[in-house]
Design a protein around this motif. Sequence first.
Motif, PDB file in Angstrom:
ATOM      1  N   GLU A 103       0.816  -1.210   0.000  1.00 49.92           N
ATOM      2  CA  GLU A 103       0.000   0.000   0.000  1.00 49.92           C
ATOM      3  C   GLU A 103       0.852   1.262   0.000  1.00 49.92           C
ATOM      4  O   GLU A 103       0.505   2.264  -0.630  1.00 49.92           O
ATOM      5  CB  GLU A 103      -0.946  -0.008   1.205  1.00 49.92           C
ATOM      6  CG  GLU A 103      -2.032  -1.060   1.115  1.00 49.92           C
ATOM      7  CD  GLU A 103      -3.016  -0.995   2.267  1.00 49.92           C
ATOM      8  OE1 GLU A 103      -2.835  -0.112   3.143  1.00 49.92           O
ATOM      9  OE2 GLU A 103      -3.966  -1.793   2.285  1.00 49.92           O
ATOM     10  N   TYR A 206     -17.638   6.354  -6.949  1.00 49.83           N
ATOM     11  CA  TYR A 206     -17.407   5.351  -5.911  1.00 49.83           C
ATOM     12  C   TYR A 206     -16.134   5.673  -5.147  1.00 49.83           C
ATOM     13  O   TYR A 206     -15.232   6.339  -5.659  1.00 49.83           O
ATOM     14  CB  TYR A 206     -17.292   3.962  -6.538  1.00 49.83           C
ATOM     15  CG  TYR A 206     -18.481   3.579  -7.394  1.00 49.83           C
ATOM     16  CD1 TYR A 206     -19.788   3.643  -6.899  1.00 49.83           C
ATOM     17  CD2 TYR A 206     -18.296   3.148  -8.711  1.00 49.83           C
ATOM     18  CE1 TYR A 206     -20.873   3.288  -7.690  1.00 49.83           C
ATOM     19  CE2 TYR A 206     -19.376   2.777  -9.501  1.00 49.83           C
ATOM     20  CZ  TYR A 206     -20.657   2.857  -8.993  1.00 49.83           C
ATOM     21  OH  TYR A 206     -21.730   2.509  -9.780  1.00 49.83           O
ATOM     22  N   ASP A 207     -16.071   5.134  -3.929  1.00 47.92           N
ATOM     23  CA  ASP A 207     -14.900   5.370  -3.080  1.00 47.92           C
ATOM     24  C   ASP A 207     -13.771   4.379  -3.340  1.00 47.92           C
ATOM     25  O   ASP A 207     -12.656   4.593  -2.861  1.00 47.92           O
ATOM     26  CB  ASP A 207     -15.285   5.283  -1.594  1.00 47.92           C
ATOM     27  CG  ASP A 207     -16.105   6.487  -1.139  1.00 47.92           C
ATOM     28  OD1 ASP A 207     -16.033   7.521  -1.832  1.00 47.92           O
ATOM     29  OD2 ASP A 207     -16.817   6.364  -0.127  1.00 47.92           O
ATOM     30  N   ASN A 208     -14.088   3.269  -4.026  1.00 48.03           N
ATOM     31  CA  ASN A 208     -13.026   2.293  -4.266  1.00 48.03           C
ATOM     32  C   ASN A 208     -13.039   1.796  -5.702  1.00 48.03           C
ATOM     33  O   ASN A 208     -14.073   1.806  -6.385  1.00 48.03           O
ATOM     34  CB  ASN A 208     -13.111   1.123  -3.278  1.00 48.03           C
ATOM     35  CG  ASN A 208     -14.311   0.239  -3.531  1.00 48.03           C
ATOM     36  OD1 ASN A 208     -14.316  -0.550  -4.475  1.00 48.03           O
ATOM     37  ND2 ASN A 208     -15.342   0.353  -2.692  1.00 48.03           N
ATOM     38  N   HIS A 264      -8.960   5.523  -5.077  1.00 45.88           N
ATOM     39  CA  HIS A 264      -9.321   4.553  -4.030  1.00 45.88           C
ATOM     40  C   HIS A 264      -9.173   5.261  -2.681  1.00 45.88           C
ATOM     41  O   HIS A 264      -8.060   5.508  -2.212  1.00 45.88           O
ATOM     42  CB  HIS A 264      -8.397   3.330  -4.102  1.00 45.88           C
ATOM     43  CG  HIS A 264      -8.902   2.152  -3.335  1.00 45.88           C
ATOM     44  ND1 HIS A 264      -9.784   1.240  -3.869  1.00 45.88           N
ATOM     45  CD2 HIS A 264      -8.657   1.749  -2.073  1.00 45.88           C
ATOM     46  CE1 HIS A 264     -10.046   0.304  -2.976  1.00 45.88           C
ATOM     47  NE2 HIS A 264      -9.379   0.592  -1.872  1.00 45.88           N
ATOM     48  N   LYS A 265     -10.308   5.619  -2.090  1.00 42.59           N
ATOM     49  CA  LYS A 265     -10.309   6.480  -0.909  1.00 42.59           C
ATOM     50  C   LYS A 265      -9.555   5.881   0.269  1.00 42.59           C
ATOM     51  O   LYS A 265      -8.811   6.579   0.973  1.00 42.59           O
ATOM     52  CB  LYS A 265     -11.758   6.778  -0.494  1.00 42.59           C
ATOM     53  CG  LYS A 265     -11.861   7.797   0.640  1.00 42.59           C
ATOM     54  CD  LYS A 265     -13.315   8.148   0.926  1.00 42.59           C
ATOM     55  CE  LYS A 265     -13.409   9.180   2.041  1.00 42.59           C
ATOM     56  NZ  LYS A 265     -14.810   9.562   2.327  1.00 42.59           N
ATOM     57  N   LYS A 266      -9.696   4.585   0.511  1.00 42.38           N
ATOM     58  CA  LYS A 266      -9.063   3.939   1.661  1.00 42.38           C
ATOM     59  C   LYS A 266      -7.551   4.104   1.626  1.00 42.38           C
ATOM     60  O   LYS A 266      -6.904   4.239   2.674  1.00 42.38           O
ATOM     61  CB  LYS A 266      -9.439   2.457   1.704  1.00 42.38           C
ATOM     62  CG  LYS A 266      -8.909   1.724   2.927  1.00 42.38           C
ATOM     63  CD  LYS A 266      -9.343   0.275   2.926  1.00 42.38           C
ATOM     64  CE  LYS A 266      -8.786  -0.463   4.139  1.00 42.38           C
ATOM     65  NZ  LYS A 266      -9.184  -1.902   4.143  1.00 42.38           N
ATOM     66  N   LEU A 267      -6.977   4.089   0.424  1.00 45.51           N
ATOM     67  CA  LEU A 267      -5.533   4.236   0.284  1.00 45.51           C
ATOM     68  C   LEU A 267      -5.115   5.698   0.101  1.00 45.51           C
ATOM     69  O   LEU A 267      -3.927   5.998  -0.033  1.00 45.51           O
ATOM     70  CB  LEU A 267      -5.028   3.420  -0.908  1.00 45.51           C
ATOM     71  CG  LEU A 267      -5.183   1.900  -0.818  1.00 45.51           C
ATOM     72  CD1 LEU A 267      -4.668   1.238  -2.091  1.00 45.51           C
ATOM     73  CD2 LEU A 267      -4.445   1.346   0.409  1.00 45.51           C
ATOM     74  N   GLY A 268      -6.091   6.585   0.062  1.00 47.86           N
ATOM     75  CA  GLY A 268      -5.777   7.986  -0.137  1.00 47.86           C
ATOM     76  C   GLY A 268      -5.323   8.303  -1.550  1.00 47.86           C
ATOM     77  O   GLY A 268      -4.616   9.297  -1.778  1.00 47.86           O
TER      78      GLY A 268
END
Length: 348
Positions: A103, A206-208, A264-268
């Motif tokens: 990541e 979408y966020d991902n 991809h929001k989770k990974l910024g």
Amino acid sequence: MKKIKYSTILFLFFSTAFSFAQNKSILEDKYVVIGGIEQWITIKGKDISKPVILFVHGGPGSTMSQYDDAIYGDWEKDFILVNWDQRGAGRTYGRNVTEEVNEDYFIENPLTVEQMTNDGIELTKYLIDHLNKKKVLLIGTSWGSILGAEMALSNPELFYAYIGHAQFVNFSENINYAYNKVYEMARNEKNMDAIKTLEALGKPPYDNAQNYGQLIRIVKKYESENSTPAPNTWFKLAPEYDNEKDSKDRYDGDDYSFINLVGHKKLGIKSMVSGIDLIESGLKFEIPVYMIQGEVDILTSKEINRPYFDKITAPKKEYFLLPNAAHGFNQSVVDKQYEIINSYISYK
């Protein structure tokens, strides 16, 4: 026996040598330093005096250099063909990626349209110098139509013409249209599996990246059902690319590039195309513009890119709507590309 003058012999020698030099072929597969890193390019042509075509692949990780000559091989007699594994794709990805990709690597090594446009311009300047040309012809497909348009807009002096196939205009508008279109199609045919998936996803954005992937798989399904496909023989790997390392680099590079494309929001990781809107920034071209559009293309639909094309100003522009063609390649797309370039060279 009739004597042949010495001057005649010299004339025949030098004219033959000149003819040979003019018809010298070229075949180069190599890394060149572009944008501070080594990037993979292939250069093929039967006659080095012919015009140069730079192909800007889609994806953004969908490289074309690995395929045998079934798609564009016949063009090599008339043009010098250049394929480029862009930053983050194919052999360029494999050459520059660290041994351990996690990541942190994704977060610390984002792709940007600006950076990749600069890469494309630097590559074009290299080709002009290396091949002793004044300019090149530029063909961009899908994601490559964003990159190709940006290159043509920023440095028109390097290009004879821009040919956009499956032209993106505004990613958010394109992807929203695609969602609404396939949802309507799924409801019309009562495809409950597709309806269930689409309703679970909801409308973009979408966020991902996985959600975008699910949507695009449904889009591709409906496109393939309503279009003429490319021949299976087109996508045969050339022997030198048919190995475990190249396959892994293409696969991993495709994932890496796609995540950077959509975000991809989770990974910024921010989408590198979220700010692209050619209606706002890409209306004035200083070179001829030709667009090739599949009539049943859903992802980059005619409903989005035809109004954009109509607003463009350019020295010359033409729009071609191909029946039975979707977002990807088929024979009609390649034939039209060749027809445009041939007619352009003759016209010019």
